[in-house]
Design a protein around this motif. Structure first.
Motif, PDB file in Angstrom:
ATOM      1  N   PRO A  27       1.181  -1.366   0.104  1.00 25.87           N
ATOM      2  CA  PRO A  27      -0.608  -0.189  -0.042  1.00 25.87           C
ATOM      3  C   PRO A  27       1.074   1.193   0.169  1.00 25.87           C
ATOM      4  N   ARG A  68       5.277   0.303   8.645  1.00 27.26           N
ATOM      5  CA  ARG A  68       4.674  -1.071   7.934  1.00 27.26           C
ATOM      6  C   ARG A  68       5.595  -2.467   8.832  1.00 27.26           C
ATOM      7  N   HIS A  84      -2.475  -6.557   8.984  1.00 27.15           N
ATOM      8  CA  HIS A  84      -2.448  -5.162   8.848  1.00 27.15           C
ATOM      9  C   HIS A  84      -2.269  -4.841   7.695  1.00 27.15           C
ATOM     10  N   PRO A  85      -2.849  -4.053   6.476  1.00 26.46           N
ATOM     11  CA  PRO A  85      -2.932  -3.771   5.656  1.00 26.46           C
ATOM     12  C   PRO A  85      -1.716  -3.426   5.194  1.00 26.46           C
TER      13      PRO A  85
END
Length: 536
Positions: free
Chosen positions: A429, A438, A445-446
């Motif tokens: 993303p 991240r 989690h995205p």
């Protein structure tokens, strides 16, 4: 007779060239008939016509891999690879831009390193080295060096890394006092050369403070190095390059031979020493376990060790230095991240800005208590990987994407472009943004990184031998630098002094990467360093 002689010479020179061109073009003709992904292809020029339009979208001198990263977005239906024919500038390629296919090439099949890498490393290492070896030769060499890069050895050498880091910090203080613009990449390369010198051969090179012939010869070879994508014939076939590279190799070999003799004498005398064993000390010890001690070090081992040391000096300083520079750059551009990393260092080392070195000397375990610092490093390496992976295809080895599409590898080199994988929006993303979080979120989690999607040290049996040392060096450097200094790039000033037209950014970044050994920030990263304003 003259006409006959000239015709014969032309056939001798052009015959092999034309024969190879026909062979490779027929290979791509067959691949295209199978419906495999590739740009529009010409039977005579291959894909050479594809590159100019791509290069027009990028700044001059940027990496060829950036152009292929742009090209990869045209092949989303294959989920991450395409074939490219740019011979004679490169061998036939299968370009890989997805984690799944990278995992298959480098881990599941563990494809060999191709012969095309040998000439690339020849002027740097001077012979067969760990990076280009395959099979039993590689396994034997790797086994000798593995102990020298273990986590326990890294803890032992930490005081010597700190010693060099203190010199680096002292030099940054001088630049902060002067207020001058300087090239951070050059300074940091000298610093990391000093670090890898002490870790590898137990010798202080003092590159930061004075001329060192070993370090200077290595840096010279990298500056003269001709990358595969170089098209300018005056650069590609510069007649001075072989002479410069030969002389640099001679200087490096003489220096390393003398240091090897010193390390062997230390081992042979068995005298106690206060310095931790270097990588070469451990390798000599392992090599001599099954041999009779003699007055001098075995010539065959010496020649082999000389090549590996040159490789370590290159790989150990070059990529680590550029990661330090880019980490400082990213922190300067993202105040929230800078604030968080400073808070973490305050918590672990105390609020005194200059205490990190002393804390790490007495409590080396604290280097492993820096999760946010580690996240910053990983995110920096995601956005600015120093290199890419290269493997050789094999008969019967076929890669397959998640949609079931199959890609043969025979007679091809596989270019695993780390930058393309790391910035692939199908897996990351907001792929062009600096988001250290991240690396702190939980699975599901995205933002959680995709499996096999982060590859600066590669995975599998051929992963980077020195990755523990590299992470240690970068953590120590950030711990000692970011709380005391603010770093600000000076590209606006640089562009006023050295104006040029055209595009000046890649992925929106002025400090874009250029091929110079590892991928370095363009123009050496001109910057100013200032002392951080003390808080009330």
């Amino acid at each position: 007779m003259l006409l006959i002689a000239l015709t014969s010479l032309a056939i001798l020179v052009l015959g092999p060239f034309i024969a190879k061109m026909i062979k490779l073009r027929l290979l791509f003709h067959r691949l295209r008939r199978q419906g495999l992904p590739m740009p529009p292809w010409n039977p005579v020029l291959g894909h050479l016509l594809t590159l100019p339009p791509l290069l027009e979208k990028l700044t001059a001198g940027s990496q060829q891999s950036d152009a292929f990263t742009l090209l990869s977005r045209e092949f989303t239906h294959t989920d991450g690879c395409f074939y490219i024919d740019v011979w004679p500038f490169a061998n036939p390629l299968l370009v890989i831009t997805s984690p799944e296919l990278a995992v298959q090439a480098c881990q599941e099949h563990d494809l060999p390193k191709p012969d095309v890498l040998v000439p690339f490393f020849a002027p740097i290492a001077g012979g067969p080295n760990l990076f280009v070896m395959n099979g039993a030769e590689w396994k034997h060499s790797r086994a000798l060096f593995n102990p020298g890069f273990s986590a326990s050895v890294m803890v032992e050498v930490m005081p010597h890394v700190l010693e060099e880091a203190e010199v680096y910090v002292s030099l940054l203080r001088d630049h902060a006092r002067s207020g001058e613009t300087f090239l951070l990449d050059n300074v940091t390369c000298d610093y990391m050369m000093d670090v890898i010198g002490t870790v590898t051969i137990n010798a202080r090179l003092h590159s930061l403070s004075r001329h060192n012939s070993l370090a200077a010869a290595m840096r010279s070879s990298l500056e003269w190095h001709c990358q595969d994508e170089e098209i300018n014939p005056f650069k590609r076939w510069n007649i001075l390059r072989p002479l410069v590279e030969w002389n640099n190799g001679r200087i490096m070999n003489q220096y390393i031979d003398a240091e090897l003799d010193k390390r062997y004498e230390v081992w042979r005398s068995n005298k106690p020493t206060t310095r931790a064993k270097s990588v070469m000390d451990i390798a000599i010890e392992a090599y001599m376990k099954e041999r009779t001690t003699s007055a001098t070090l075995d010539a065959k081992f010496k020649a082999w060790a000389r090549v590996q040391i040159r490789l370590f000096l290159f790989a150990g300083h070059d990529s680590t230095a550029v990661t330090i520079v880019y980490a400082l750059h990213m922190l300067s551009k993202h105040p929230d991240a800078l604030s968080k990393i400073r808070e973490e260092h305050d918590k672990v080392f105390g609020r005194a800005w200059d205490c990190a070195s002393e804390q790490l000397r007495h409590h080396p375990e604290k280097v492993n208590q820096l999760p946010y610092t580690t996240a910053v490093i990983k995110e920096t390496l995601r956005l600015f990987p120093p290199a890419s992976g290269f493997r050789g295809g094999m008969p019967g080895v076929i890669l397959q994407d998640k949609n079931g599409n199959k890609f043969p590898t025979e007679n091809l080199n596989l270019w695993v472009i780390h930058g393309a994988i790391h910035r692939n929006p199908d897996y990351w993303p907001d792929p062009h943004s600096f988001i250290p979080e991240r690396w702190l979120v939980e699975p599901g989690h995205p933002l959680y990184p995709p499996k096999g999607g982060w590859r600066p040290f590669e995975f599998g049996p051929r992963n980077c031998l020195g990755q523990t040392l590299a992470m240690l060096d970068i953590k120590i450097t950030l711990a000692m630098v970011v709380r005391e200094f603010d770093v600000q790039n000076q590209y606006e000033e640089w562009d006023r002094l050295y104006p040029r037209s055209g595009i000046k950014t890649v992925w929106g970044e002025r400090a874009y990467q250029i091929p110079q050994g590892a991928a370095h920030p363009v123009d050496g990263f001109p910057c100013k360093v200032t002392f951080r304003t003390k808080e009330a």
